[in-house]
Design a protein around this motif. Structure first.
Motif, PDB file in Angstrom:
ATOM      1  N   ARG A  93       0.824  -1.219   0.000  1.00 30.16           N
ATOM      2  CA  ARG A  93       0.000   0.000   0.000  1.00 30.16           C
ATOM      3  C   ARG A  93       0.854   1.263   0.000  1.00 30.16           C
ATOM      4  N   ASP A 170     -13.953   0.729  -3.531  1.00 31.12           N
ATOM      5  CA  ASP A 170     -13.492   1.969  -4.182  1.00 31.12           C
ATOM      6  C   ASP A 170     -13.188   1.689  -5.657  1.00 31.12           C
ATOM      7  N   LYS A 193     -14.727   5.727  -1.909  1.00 27.68           N
ATOM      8  CA  LYS A 193     -14.019   5.784  -0.626  1.00 27.68           C
ATOM      9  C   LYS A 193     -12.859   6.760  -0.703  1.00 27.68           C
ATOM     10  N   ARG A 195      -9.586   8.277   1.878  1.00 29.19           N
ATOM     11  CA  ARG A 195      -8.921   8.098   3.173  1.00 29.19           C
ATOM     12  C   ARG A 195      -8.064   9.325   3.462  1.00 29.19           C
ATOM     13  N   ILE A 202     -11.505   7.014   7.184  1.00 25.91           N
ATOM     14  CA  ILE A 202     -12.121   6.663   5.900  1.00 25.91           C
ATOM     15  C   ILE A 202     -13.472   7.364   5.777  1.00 25.91           C
ATOM     16  N   ASP A 220     -12.641  -7.105  -1.771  1.00 26.80           N
ATOM     17  CA  ASP A 220     -11.507  -6.193  -1.607  1.00 26.80           C
ATOM     18  C   ASP A 220     -10.226  -7.020  -1.646  1.00 26.80           C
ATOM     19  N   ILE A 222      -7.549  -6.416   0.397  1.00 24.53           N
ATOM     20  CA  ILE A 222      -7.080  -6.579   1.778  1.00 24.53           C
ATOM     21  C   ILE A 222      -8.185  -6.207   2.755  1.00 24.53           C
ATOM     22  N   ILE A 223      -8.343  -7.004   3.809  1.00 26.65           N
ATOM     23  CA  ILE A 223      -9.087  -6.516   4.971  1.00 26.65           C
ATOM     24  C   ILE A 223      -8.048  -6.410   6.081  1.00 26.65           C
ATOM     25  N   SER A 224      -7.823  -5.200   6.545  1.00 27.84           N
ATOM     26  CA  SER A 224      -6.825  -5.014   7.598  1.00 27.84           C
ATOM     27  C   SER A 224      -7.545  -4.712   8.918  1.00 27.84           C
ATOM     28  N   SER A 225      -7.860  -3.455   9.166  1.00 25.22           N
ATOM     29  CA  SER A 225      -8.606  -3.130  10.398  1.00 25.22           C
ATOM     30  C   SER A 225     -10.073  -3.532  10.268  1.00 25.22           C
ATOM     31  N   GLY A 226     -10.525  -3.734   9.033  1.00 22.63           N
ATOM     32  CA  GLY A 226     -11.926  -4.080   8.788  1.00 22.63           C
ATOM     33  C   GLY A 226     -12.821  -2.857   8.628  1.00 22.63           C
ATOM     34  N   GLY A 227     -12.246  -1.674   8.809  1.00 23.54           N
ATOM     35  CA  GLY A 227     -13.048  -0.443   8.744  1.00 23.54           C
ATOM     36  C   GLY A 227     -13.733  -0.258   7.397  1.00 23.54           C
ATOM     37  N   THR A 228     -12.971  -0.460   6.324  1.00 17.55           N
ATOM     38  CA  THR A 228     -13.516  -0.274   4.974  1.00 17.55           C
ATOM     39  C   THR A 228     -14.661  -1.256   4.723  1.00 17.55           C
TER      40      THR A 228
HETATM   41  C1  R5P Z   1      -7.083  -0.044   0.306  1.00 18.75           C
HETATM   42  O1  R5P Z   1      -7.251   0.712  -0.644  1.00 18.75           O
HETATM   43  C2  R5P Z   1      -7.311  -1.509   0.274  1.00 18.75           C
HETATM   44  O2  R5P Z   1      -7.785  -1.937  -0.957  1.00 18.75           O
HETATM   45  C3  R5P Z   1      -8.257  -1.940   1.371  1.00 18.75           C
HETATM   46  O3  R5P Z   1      -9.535  -1.402   1.121  1.00 18.75           O
HETATM   47  C4  R5P Z   1      -7.759  -1.474   2.703  1.00 18.75           C
HETATM   48  O4  R5P Z   1      -6.423  -1.792   2.872  1.00 18.75           O
HETATM   49  C5  R5P Z   1      -8.574  -2.065   3.823  1.00 18.75           C
HETATM   50  O5  R5P Z   1      -8.091  -1.550   5.028  1.00 18.75           O
HETATM   51  P1  R5P Z   1      -8.974  -1.567   6.340  1.00 18.75           P
HETATM   52  O6  R5P Z   1      -9.473  -2.967   6.528  1.00 18.75           O
HETATM   53  O7  R5P Z   1      -8.023  -1.163   7.431  1.00 18.75           O
HETATM   54  O8  R5P Z   1     -10.071  -0.578   6.169  1.00 18.75           O
END
Ligand code: R5P
Length: 301
Positions: A93, A170, A193, A195, A202, A220, A222-228
């Protein structure tokens, strides 16, 4: 070809070796009390094409170091070529300088791979393939990006989501929704979306999505924090969607991400095994094995 499953991808490495009908050679590893990594190859790699399979989450810095140590050692002991299979590539990223003075992290990662003699890198659904390929142009490592999205869609098709609306959170991920829709057979749509680069906050603009009483899947990378994902799921549920699935290639699931997504109303959470979690119902082993087979053909050697 010999597969070396790195400490972060032991199961996936074995699955890839099984697909190819080749040896998965154990890599001895340890973390010393001070946090340093130890790596030792347990067999000969001399004259062989070696594929080191090592994802880079969680603990990306440690996992990267283990990858570099394994690849470098394979070269030291005479591998004819070292391919890195890094299903989730950390730092993907930070593939641009968004703010003046920032590190170009992904470029540094690729440069390190080049320095330990990695010739090819296989990644899965990299965050932004255009910028990854711009970075590739500055180095000798050839980058191959394969996708888990059609496999995720196949799974969903068999589990009640045939014909569902495929969405991306997004614009940058719309190709994922499109690839999934091809399998699911339904329409596509996206959210808008943005950020805040300083706070990480977000903002997700809801569209009039016409999902009342319908099924939808948000795809998506990546799911990282799950916020998106949680925000996207909540919007769909608030607009009356009957069932919503949350699907991603890389389930990093930091800080209660699953709970956030469930609370938002997700009926199903699904991921590939680029990072092993309880939601990794889909394996990318076959797709990676096919790419490795292609790379081991004479014209690529
Ligand atoms: C960002 O543009 C990626 O495609 C994911 O949407 C993002 O990394 C998800 O991050 P998080 O789970 O922290 O919202």
């Amino acid at each position: 070809m010999i597969i070396l499953p790195g400490p972060a991808s032991i199961e996936l490495g074995k699955r890839i070796a099984d697909e190819l009908g080749v040896i998965a050679q154990t890599v001895d590893h340890r973390i010393f009390p001070d946090g340093e990594s130890y790596i030792r190859l347990t067999g000969s790699v001399s004259g062989e094409v070696v594929a080191v399979v090592q994802t880079t989450a969680p603990y990306p810095d440690q996992k990267l170091m283990q990858l570099l140590l394994t690849a470098s050692t394979a070269n030291d002991f005479g591998a004819s070529r070292v391919v890195a299979v890094v299903p989730y590539i950390a730092y993907s990223r930070q593939d641009k300088r968004f703010l003046e003075g920032e590190a170009l992290s992904l470029d540094v990662v690729i440069r390190l791979m080049e320095n330990v003699g990695i010739t090819d890198l296989i990644v899965v659904d990299t965050h932004n393939s255009a910028s990854l390929h711009m970075i590739e142009e500055r180095h000798s490592v050839k980058i191959h990006n394969v996708s888990a999205i059609p496999l995720l869609a196949e799974y969903l098709k068999k589990h009640g989501y045939e014909g569902a609306l495929s969405l991306s959170p997004d614009k940058g991920a719309i190709h994922h929704a499109e690839a999934a829709a091809y399998v699911l057979g339904g329409p596509t749509s996206l959210f808008e979306k943005t950020r805040d680069r300083k706070t990480g906050e977000i903002i997700m603009a809801a569209k009039d999505l016409d999902v009342k009483g319908k099924r939808a899947v948000v795809f998506d990378d990546i799911i990282s924090s799950g916020g998106t994902m949680a925000m996207a799921v909540a919007v769909l549920k608030n607009q009356g969607a009957e069932k919503v699935a949350a699907a991603c290639s890389h389930a990093l699931f930091m800080g209660g991400a699953e709970e956030k997504i469930r609370k938002a109303g997700a009926d199903l959470i699904l991921a590939a095994d680029t990072v092993e979690t309880q939601y990794s119902q889909v394996t990318i082993a076959g797709v990676i094995a096919a790419k490795l087979k292609q790379l081991s053909k004479p014209q690529h050697l």
